[in-house]
Design a protein around this motif. Structure first.
Motif, short mmCIF file in Angstrom:
data_model
loop_
_atom_site.label_atom_id
_atom_site.label_comp_id
_atom_site.label_asym_id
_atom_site.label_seq_id
_atom_site.Cartn_x
_atom_site.Cartn_y
_atom_site.Cartn_z
N HIS A 4 0.60 -1.15 -0.11
CA HIS A 4 -0.02 0.17 0.23
C HIS A 4 0.98 1.29 -0.07
O HIS A 4 1.88 1.36 0.73
CB HIS A 4 -1.10 -0.10 1.16
N PRO A 5 0.56 2.05 -1.06
CA PRO A 5 1.38 3.22 -0.97
C PRO A 5 1.58 4.31 0.41
O PRO A 5 2.58 4.94 0.30
CB PRO A 5 0.87 4.09 -2.19
N ASP A 6 0.47 4.08 1.00
CA ASP A 6 0.44 5.14 2.26
C ASP A 6 0.78 4.43 3.39
O ASP A 6 1.62 5.26 4.25
CB ASP A 6 -0.99 5.73 2.45
N ILE A 7 0.81 3.22 3.52
CA ILE A 7 1.11 2.61 4.89
C ILE A 7 2.27 1.72 4.74
O ILE A 7 2.78 1.32 5.95
CB ILE A 7 -0.24 2.01 5.81
N GLY A 8 2.67 1.01 3.71
CA GLY A 8 3.84 0.60 3.43
C GLY A 8 3.68 -0.96 3.90
O GLY A 8 4.78 -1.42 4.19
N ILE A 9 2.62 -1.53 3.85
CA ILE A 9 2.49 -2.87 4.36
C ILE A 9 2.33 -3.45 3.03
O ILE A 9 1.44 -3.31 1.90
CB ILE A 9 0.98 -3.07 4.95
N PRO A 10 3.25 -4.87 2.74
CA PRO A 10 3.24 -5.41 1.62
C PRO A 10 1.99 -5.89 1.37
O PRO A 10 1.15 -6.63 2.16
CB PRO A 10 4.43 -6.63 2.12
N ALA A 11 1.58 -6.11 0.03
CA ALA A 11 0.03 -6.49 -0.48
C ALA A 11 -0.10 -7.96 0.09
O ALA A 11 -0.99 -8.15 0.08
CB ALA A 11 -0.18 -6.23 -1.97
N ASP A 12 0.98 -8.79 0.11
CA ASP A 12 0.75 -10.10 0.22
C ASP A 12 0.98 -10.27 1.70
O ASP A 12 0.98 -11.65 2.00
CB ASP A 12 2.08 -11.00 -0.65
N THR A 13 0.86 -9.50 2.63
CA THR A 13 1.18 -9.52 4.00
C THR A 13 -0.12 -9.76 4.67
O THR A 13 -1.01 -8.85 4.45
CB THR A 13 1.93 -8.69 4.69
N ALA A 14 -0.51 -11.10 5.18
CA ALA A 14 -1.93 -10.98 5.80
C ALA A 14 -1.93 -10.46 7.32
O ALA A 14 -1.15 -10.49 7.97
CB ALA A 14 -2.11 -12.52 6.05
N VAL A 15 -3.26 -9.60 7.23
CA VAL A 15 -3.36 -9.07 8.46
C VAL A 15 -4.27 -10.09 9.38
O VAL A 15 -5.36 -10.16 8.67
CB VAL A 15 -3.96 -7.39 8.21
N PRO A 16 -3.74 -10.23 10.33
CA PRO A 16 -4.61 -11.10 11.46
C PRO A 16 -5.96 -10.51 11.47
O PRO A 16 -6.25 -9.27 12.05
CB PRO A 16 -3.76 -11.25 12.86
N ALA A 17 -6.87 -11.40 11.57
CA ALA A 17 -8.49 -11.02 11.97
C ALA A 17 -8.69 -10.79 13.29
O ALA A 17 -7.66 -11.42 14.14
CB ALA A 17 -9.37 -12.16 11.54
N PRO A 18 -9.14 -9.84 13.73
CA PRO A 18 -9.29 -9.64 15.17
C PRO A 18 -10.16 -10.67 15.93
O PRO A 18 -11.10 -11.41 15.09
CB PRO A 18 -10.44 -8.38 15.32
N ALA A 19 -9.76 -11.01 17.03
CA ALA A 19 -10.49 -12.40 17.67
C ALA A 19 -11.36 -11.78 18.72
O ALA A 19 -11.43 -10.48 19.15
CB ALA A 19 -9.20 -12.95 18.61
N PRO A 20 -12.58 -12.56 18.91
CA PRO A 20 -13.45 -11.96 19.82
C PRO A 20 -13.09 -12.06 21.08
O PRO A 20 -12.20 -12.68 21.54
CB PRO A 20 -14.43 -13.29 19.86
N LEU A 21 -13.72 -11.00 22.02
CA LEU A 21 -13.26 -10.88 23.25
C LEU A 21 -13.77 -12.13 24.08
O LEU A 21 -13.20 -12.77 25.11
CB LEU A 21 -13.75 -9.60 23.96
N LEU A 22 -15.03 -12.50 23.65
CA LEU A 22 -15.83 -13.56 24.33
C LEU A 22 -16.33 -14.42 23.36
O LEU A 22 -17.15 -14.04 22.75
CB LEU A 22 -16.88 -13.09 25.36
N SER A 23 -16.28 -15.72 23.67
CA SER A 23 -16.95 -16.72 22.80
C SER A 23 -17.84 -17.65 23.37
O SER A 23 -16.99 -18.35 24.36
CB SER A 23 -15.78 -17.53 21.89
N VAL A 24 -18.89 -17.83 23.15
CA VAL A 24 -19.70 -18.68 24.14
C VAL A 24 -20.32 -19.72 23.22
O VAL A 24 -20.96 -19.43 22.03
CB VAL A 24 -20.93 -17.94 24.79
N ARG A 25 -20.31 -20.88 23.70
CA ARG A 25 -20.84 -22.06 22.72
C ARG A 25 -21.57 -23.05 23.83
O ARG A 25 -21.26 -23.80 24.61
CB ARG A 25 -19.70 -22.87 22.12
N GLY A 26 -22.89 -23.22 23.10
CA GLY A 26 -23.59 -24.45 23.51
C GLY A 26 -23.91 -24.24 25.26
O GLY A 26 -24.03 -25.34 25.97
#
Length: 273
Positions: A4-26
């Protein structure tokens, strides 16, 4: 490959998806043969407020108390992304670990502030106790922080040595909020936070809560019978009936265009919640 020309992050660098603060199941809890809540699952994201509504006996308070550790569920999984250890299964924590979580990353605002305050301790002492529980020891700094927080919840500084029993119901609730938020929790459980207060006092408290939630980037779970409260505070909404979640979605979407017949009755005020 260029980035990206503005922020300098390589285009093929994956940005980690944010994780839930709380996950409830069943998640489930029974009282003998009666269902308190059953098969509840959802994710709560950092900075998000989730409202939980339903008529009396729908399971909303049982769910909140299971999540907050006040009740032990019969089934399910509750994963919380702690500040220090990362994601942990809350149901597998020891009792001392859960208590510490309740003093640091979590807070619980009761409907009746007397359940969340020490009525024989001064207003400043109530706030200071929470600070001491996480290691604060310098009296002058504790008192200064307590005074600052009383101001933030609109309690005059000269009331710092007054005991909560000398306060009005609305002031007691604001003091309970200060006591809970002074340590900067990541998740706040609120059980009918405006219940039992006059309409004008409710409006003032809601404005205060909404401002603090935004300012601190808090995540919260709010149980209430008042749909106006969730419209003001909650980003998303879960509707419960007979211990089950029957509808969930963005708050305005659920309230303005309810799909489930039960939610339609709640919104039209046919059912008393």
């Amino acid at each position: 490959m260029t980035g990206h020309p503005d922020i300098g992050i390589p285009a093929d660098t994956a940005v980690p998806a944010p994780a839930p603060l709380l996950s409830v199941r069943g998640l489930g809890r029974r009282y003998g043969t009666r269902i308190g809540c059953t098969d509840v699952g959802f994710d709560l994201w950092p900075g998000e407020v989730m409202g939980i509504v339903g008529e009396s006996g729908s399971g909303k308070s049982t769910l909140l108390n299971c999540l907050a550790g006040h009740l032990v569920p019969d089934a399910g999984e509750v994963i919380f992304d702690t500040r220090d250890r990362g994601p942990v299964d809350v149901l597998r924590l020891s009792e001392p670990e859960r208590r510490m979580l309740g003093r640091t990353d979590w807070a619980f605002v009761h409907q009746n502030p007397r359940d969340g305050l020490r009525m024989g301790v001064s207003a400043g002492g109530n706030v200071g106790e929470r600070l001491m529980a996480v290691g604060a020891r310098h009296y002058g700094r504790i008192r200064e922080t307590a005074s600052d927080w009383l101001g933030r919840v609109e309690i005059a500084a000269d009331r710092i040595d007054d005991r909560p029993r000398a306060f009005s119901g609305g002031m007691q609730q604001r003091l309970q909020i200060a006591r809970n938020l002074v340590t900067g929790p990541r998740l706040v459980f609120m059980d009918e936070p405006t219940g039992g207060l006059d309409v004008s006092v409710q409006a003032r408290l809601l404005d205060l809560l909404r401002g603090l939630v935004r300012e601190m980037g808090l995540s919260a779970l709010v149980v209430t019978h008042d749909l106006a409260v969730v419209r003001l505070l909650a980003d998303r909404l879960m509707v419960m009936k007979d211990g089950r979640v029957v509808e969930a979605g963005l708050t305005d979407q659920v309230l303005d265009d309810p799909q489930h017949g039960y939610t339609q009755l709640l919104v039209s005020s046919v059912l008393q919640v």
